[in-house]
Enzyme design. Structure first.
Site, PDB file in Angstrom:
ATOM      1  N   ASP A 196       0.860  -1.184   0.000  1.00 57.55           N
ATOM      2  CA  ASP A 196       0.000   0.000   0.000  1.00 57.55           C
ATOM      3  C   ASP A 196       0.894   1.231   0.000  1.00 57.55           C
ATOM      4  OD1 ASP A 196      -2.378   1.749   0.460  1.00 57.55           O
ATOM      5  OD2 ASP A 196      -3.333  -0.170   0.881  1.00 57.55           O
ATOM      6  N   HIS A 198      -2.879   3.218  -4.546  1.00 58.09           N
ATOM      7  CA  HIS A 198      -2.290   2.757  -3.285  1.00 58.09           C
ATOM      8  C   HIS A 198      -0.870   2.228  -3.480  1.00 58.09           C
ATOM      9  CE1 HIS A 198      -5.763   3.250  -0.650  1.00 58.09           C
ATOM     10  NE2 HIS A 198      -6.529   2.764  -1.605  1.00 58.09           N
ATOM     11  N   GLU A 237     -10.235   2.852  -4.901  1.00 59.93           N
ATOM     12  CA  GLU A 237      -9.841   4.192  -4.468  1.00 59.93           C
ATOM     13  C   GLU A 237      -8.701   4.760  -5.324  1.00 59.93           C
ATOM     14  OE1 GLU A 237     -11.106   3.932   0.230  1.00 59.93           O
ATOM     15  OE2 GLU A 237      -9.012   3.593  -0.305  1.00 59.93           O
TER      16      GLU A 237
END
Length: 759
Positions: A196, A284, A344
């Protein structure tokens, strides 16, 4: 004895056993598909023979031998004519994880068609044995197992737990412990989130800087938060073994070598648990971009409007990098799944990239959402060429997915996403943030909320139900820096999920009884679990003359301790008496302790003296409450006062009108509440995000702000009759929860009758 007498005897014995508390005699989690109680018990001694009738079960036999040896300090013989434990092959058991278990005073028989089924049977034996087997050095001369007949198999094929090791890093030793707990509760999937923005945790030989640089960071804003919390709670302190000094900097992190991960995969496989790797992309990936800047469209890492700058899907070197990484991942992990996240994604750098504009024009891609799908499809084609199946979060549905992609549904505010995925032909695993994000703070209803999730949502056809593989809980670790804190966040919620995905017919009251005995097992295992909630009181309390604090201990072995001087209860604090009389305003801090000294949550019970509120005269008798609806985002309920309502309703109770569909909104309920008798009323207000409750012009519950579902409670002294009523509620986005219950004279919390409300 005649045959009739024999049947009557068996019937009487069965009725006698059923009259006992079955949940206490057979404290199994998850509960079996079928359990028939029986009388008597089987006694295991060193002379008991362990008989393996099929060599395919040799691994499971060794694990059972180790379990029993731990309990008695001696190995079982494989010989003897006395009582036996027999492992048998039974081809008639068609479910690979299914098993039969028969325990009589003379013999224990475990049957399965596959080693995985035999392993599940061994875990059932483990849970039926005394909890002392879990801790070395407490050997008994003999062990007992209650007589029973069990036939068992799972309701769902995907029974998973997820752990994010990127935000904070955990040792291989702890991951093995975590796998042991998954095995105990019959989970079969361990989703490991390896990369991440905050860290890259797995060695990639082709790109060594991913770990030499990407696995380490200077303290970030999340680390600062947990370090502040560590002042009062050591579970938030950053582990010293993962902190190093390099180039004059304090760096925090760590990574797993491929050799370490290979050993962990083998450790899990021996316990019939599959590890699913997740390498998050295209977003990410700050840790990777810092190490290899060519990966982003701008040549640098950074932050966009909402999320981090992603890798660039328009440059061929990006695909070379990702395919090389995935080749090493696929060679390492036997799991048929490769998870790439695809959630995201901040797409603003893509929209501004000339290279991306050229690609979109060339490939007839209409927008950046479709550009993400282009990236996902290319990666999926590569993954499939290696014989694997791609898995993503449900965000990736926005630009379109192929039916071959498996989807994890997490965005509980996007109500139709699971149905959309099923209609598209995608397999679905349910992981909704509303119930199954175990990084959300646990509260009094959190275990029950997990237990009541629907693995198959409404609105799917009978044929589509087959595409719902099961469910999984996720532990994102931004604010979970230690292994103890992971334990606290996962347990006991994890046990509730285990029953949801294994047991077809759930029974929450029975589960609650069985869970109490599992707390004792967790203590033996050294799990720093969240102790059961204390109940029977409110956080904000009032008394007219005096009040009595009574708290029932969840387990007899626990000790309740309290303070009244503002300090936190410690192991040497005063023990709370059965009845504590309150006759003056004060704050009582209460906590429960295990015999080993583990402290549960600290409850601060504030007491104030109040006169009974006088009812108002001439209150309206029009049924229901007036409800004002504000179609805006609010950080606090008081900000609604400055706005003009978009709509108004009359509603029977404190519930959000069904027509409200904005992602963020606020509502105000106004009117009168007529109570049928004089007394001190307790109110329990659960809000996601925030809420305020005022009755008789008195603040009763302050549960304001943007947060996960939290129940807060308060009291108010009311005379019989009608009193002004105000309840405010705000939802910031991500799905809402709104519940209001009341209690009088220590009763269980109940729904407020519609008839009490007028306006």
């Amino acid at each position: 004895m005649t045959r009739l007498h024999s049947l009557l005897f068996v019937l009487l014995v069965t009725l006698s056993v059923k009259a006992q508390d079955v949940a206490q005699r057979y404290p199994l989690i998850p509960y079996p598909t079928s359990l028939v109680p029986a009388s008597g018990q089987f006694t295991v001694t060193a002379q008991t023979a362990l008989v393996v009738q099929d060599s395919r079960f040799s691994n499971e036999a060794k694990q059972l031998q180790t379990l029993l040896e731990s309990g008695m300090g001696k190995r079982l013989s494989g010989m003897g004519k006395g009582p036996k434990i027999v492992l048998q092959h039974d081809a008639s058991l068609t479910n690979s994880e299914g098993y039969d278990l028969t325990i009589t005073p003379q013999q224990v028989t475990l049957k399965a068609s596959q080693p995985v089924g035999m392993f599940r049977a061994v875990q059932t034996i483990r849970q039926l044995l005394p909890v002392t087997i879990e801790k070395p050095g407490q050997a008994l001369v003999s062990l007992t197992l209650p007589a029973v007949q069990i036939r068992d198999q799972p309701a769902y094929a995907w029974r998973g737990m997820h752990l994010d090791v990127s935000r904070h890093f955990y040792s291989i030793d702890y991951l093995q412990k975590f796998i042991d707990r998954l095995a105990l509760y019959k989970f079969n999937k361990f989703h490991l989130h390896l990369t991440d923005d905050q860290g890259w945790r797995l060695e990639i030989k082709a790109y060594p800087k991913l770990t030499s640089e990407g696995a380490w960071r200077t303290f970030n804003n999340q680390d600062s938060v947990v370090l502040k919390r560590a002042v009062t709670n050591p579970d938030f302190d950053l582990p010293k073994q993962f902190i190093r000094q390099k180039n004059g900097q304090t760096q925090y992190g760590g990574f797993y070598t491929q050799a370490q991960m290979r050993d962990l995969i083998a450790y899990a496989a021996a316990r019939h648990i599959e590890i699913i790797p997740e390498i998050d992309m295209p977003g990410h990936l700050t840790a990777a971009i810092k190490a290899y800047p060519f990966l982003s469209c701008t040549g640098q890492e950074g932050w966009g409007k909402t999320f981090s700058v992603p890798i660039c899907p328009c440059n061929e070197p990006t695909y070379t990098f990702m395919e090389t990484v995935l080749s090493e991942i696929i060679a390492l992990f036997p799991s048929p799944y490769v998870h790439i996240g695809a959630d995201e994604v901040e797409k603003s750098t893509w929209a501004q990239s000339a290279t991306c504009q050229e690609l979109m024009k060339r490939e007839n891609i209409k927008n950046v959402e479709e550009l993400q799908s282009y990236f996902v499809h290319r990666i999926e084609k590569f993954v499939q060429s290696k014989g694997k199946k791609l898995m993503v979060w449900d965000d990736a549905l926005e630009g379109g997915l192929k039916p071959s992609t498996a989807v994890m549904y997490w965005r509980s505010w996007v109500k139709g996403a699971p149905q959309k995925a099923a209609q598209n032909g995608n397999d679905v695993v349910m992981t909704p943030v509303s119930n199954l994000y175990f990084d959300s703070p646990p509260g009094i209803r959190s275990v029950e909320n997990v237990y009541n999730i629907a693995v198959v949502p409404e609105g799917v056809t009978a044929e589509q139900t087959k595409q719902f593989l099961g469910a999984q809980a996720n532990i994102w670790t931004e604010y979970i820096p230690t292994e103890n804190r992971v334990d606290y966040m996962a347990m006991p919620r994890m046990t509730a999920l285990s029953e949801v995905v294994w047991t077809a017919k759930k029974d929450f009251p029975s589960y609650q009884k069985r869970l109490l005995q599992h707390f004792l097992r967790m203590e033996q295992l050294g799990i720093h679990y969240r102790l059961p909630d204390l109940t029977g009181f409110a956080e904000e309390n009032v008394f007219v003359d005096k009040a009595t604090l009574r708290i029932k201990k969840p387990l007899d072995s626990y000790i309740l301790r309290y303070t009244t001087d503002g300090t936190q209860p410690q192991v040497n604090s005063l023990e709370l008496p059965a009845d504590l009389t309150i006759s003056k305003p004060q704050t009582v801090n209460v906590a429960v302790f295990t015999p080993s000294g583990i402290r549960g949550d600290v409850y601060s019970l504030r007491y104030q003296q109040q006169a009974y509120a006088t009812p108002v005269g001439g209150a309206s008798s029009v049924a229901g409450l007036s409800c004002l609806y504000f179609k805006k985002y609010f950080k606090e309920t008081k900000l609604m006062k400055q706005q003009k309502a978009d709509s108004s309703y009359v509603i029977n109770n404190v519930v959000v009108p069904k027509s409200v569909n904005a992602p963020s909104f606020g509502v105000q309920f106004r009117g009168y509440m007529t109570v049928p008798e004089t007394g001190v009323y307790s109110f329990f207000y659960t809000c996601d995000d925030g809420g305020i409750l005022r009755i008789a012009d008195r603040m009763v519950v302050d549960n304001d702000g943007n947060h996960f579902p939290i129940e807060k409670s308060g009291q108010v002294a009311l005379q019989k009759g009608a009193h002004p009523f105000e309840a405010d509620f705000i939802e910031g986005g991500g799905g809402f929860t709104l519940k209001l219950k009341y209690s009088l004279n220590g009763s269980e919390p109940m729904d407020i009758p519609d008839s009490w409300f007028t306006h």
